[in-house]
Design an enzyme around this catalytic site. Structure first.
Site, short mmCIF file in Angstrom:
data_model
loop_
_atom_site.label_atom_id
_atom_site.label_comp_id
_atom_site.label_asym_id
_atom_site.label_seq_id
_atom_site.Cartn_x
_atom_site.Cartn_y
_atom_site.Cartn_z
N ASN A 1 19.74 62.69 99.10
CA ASN A 1 19.00 63.56 100.03
C ASN A 1 19.14 63.07 101.47
O ASN A 1 19.15 61.87 101.74
CB ASN A 1 17.53 63.76 99.63
CG ASN A 1 16.79 62.49 99.28
OD1 ASN A 1 17.36 61.51 98.81
ND2 ASN A 1 15.49 62.50 99.52
N CYS B 1 18.66 68.41 99.73
CA CYS B 1 18.49 67.62 98.51
C CYS B 1 19.81 66.96 98.10
O CYS B 1 20.90 67.42 98.44
CB CYS B 1 18.05 68.51 97.36
SG CYS B 1 16.39 69.18 97.50
N GLU C 1 21.21 66.87 95.10
CA GLU C 1 22.05 67.65 94.18
C GLU C 1 22.93 68.63 94.96
O GLU C 1 24.10 68.83 94.64
CB GLU C 1 21.17 68.44 93.20
CG GLU C 1 20.32 67.55 92.29
CD GLU C 1 18.95 67.18 92.87
OE1 GLU C 1 18.83 67.11 94.12
OE2 GLU C 1 18.02 66.98 92.09
N CYS D 1 15.02 70.44 91.82
CA CYS D 1 14.14 71.51 92.30
C CYS D 1 14.78 72.88 92.07
O CYS D 1 15.96 73.00 91.74
CB CYS D 1 13.83 71.31 93.79
SG CYS D 1 15.17 71.80 94.90
N CYS E 1 17.92 73.73 94.09
CA CYS E 1 19.12 73.03 93.59
C CYS E 1 19.60 73.65 92.28
O CYS E 1 20.81 73.79 92.06
CB CYS E 1 18.84 71.54 93.41
SG CYS E 1 18.73 70.69 95.00
N1 THU Z 1 14.72 66.22 96.76
C1 THU Z 1 15.97 66.12 96.22
O1 THU Z 1 16.85 65.46 96.78
N2 THU Z 1 16.22 66.79 95.08
C2 THU Z 1 15.32 67.56 94.42
O2 THU Z 1 15.66 68.20 93.43
C3 THU Z 1 13.94 67.60 94.87
C4 THU Z 1 13.64 66.96 96.16
C5 THU Z 1 14.45 65.54 98.02
C6 THU Z 1 14.18 66.45 99.18
C7 THU Z 1 13.34 65.57 100.07
O3 THU Z 1 14.22 64.79 100.86
C8 THU Z 1 12.61 64.66 99.12
O4 THU Z 1 13.31 64.73 97.89
C9 THU Z 1 11.15 65.03 98.89
O5 THU Z 1 11.03 66.36 98.51
#
Ligand code: THU
Length: 160
Positions: free
Chosen positions: A62, A73, A75, A112, A115
């Site tokens: 991220n 994110c 992913e 999430c 993603c």
């Molecule tokens: N985040 C991800 O990298 N992947 C996900 O599937 C959910 C959330 C990151 C986004 C943000 O930088 C941090 O996690 C908190 O939400």
């Protein structure tokens, strides 16, 4: 009116030692990517590693931004890079790991919704399932045999 039930199936491994060796290797790559995340605002580091059918492993993490919605994110960072570098390769599997500085992450942490939608695009495009393994920092790992299994009722090109 009739009721329609939608089912998803996950396979849960007790720990990384129980994973198939190739998946364990990919998860190690996700750990390394996770530890390079740029997450100064959430302190929630996520790493994703992707195995392509040409043998390449692509990783992402991220990338946050002072303007919060401009961040991305792990992913999507990984899968967009894979798509941009190897447009004709198929994604075999993705491994994801997340840690938080605020609390322990010992349960599987799923990707999430945004993603899932992004990964779904590539699963539909390549017409073969993408395996998804996801976990916290330690503990159990969940495996989904496909992205579709994680995102029933997907919005895809078939409706356009
Ligand atoms: N985040 C991800 O990298 N992947 C996900 O599937 C959910 C959330 C990151 C986004 C943000 O930088 C941090 O996690 C908190 O939400």
């Amino acid at each position: 009116m009739k009721e329609v039930k939608i089912e998803s199936t996950l396979y849960v491994y007790e720990n990384i030692e129980e994973l198939p060796v190739e998946a364990a290797h990919l998860m190690q790559k996700a750990f390394q990517a996770r530890d390079r995340a740029y997450a100064p605002y959430s302190h929630f580091n996520v790493g994703a590693a992707i195995l392509l059918d040409n043998g390449e492993i692509i990783t992402g993490n991220n990338q946050e931004n002072a303007s919060y919605p401009s961040g991305l994110c792990a992913e999507r960072t990984a899968i967009y890079y894979a798509g941009s570098q190897y447009p004709n390769a198929k994604v075999v599997r993705m491994a994801i790991s997340a840690t938080s500085k605020n609390k322990p992450t010992s349960n599987p942490i799923p990707p999430c919704g945004a993603c899932r939608q992004a990964i779904a695009e590539y699963e539909v495009k390549q017409d073969s399932p993408i395996e998804i393994y996801f976990m916290g920092e330690i503990g159990k790992i969940a495996k989904s045999g496909s992205l579709a299994n994680l995102l029933p009722l997907v919005f895809d090109k078939s409706v356009l």
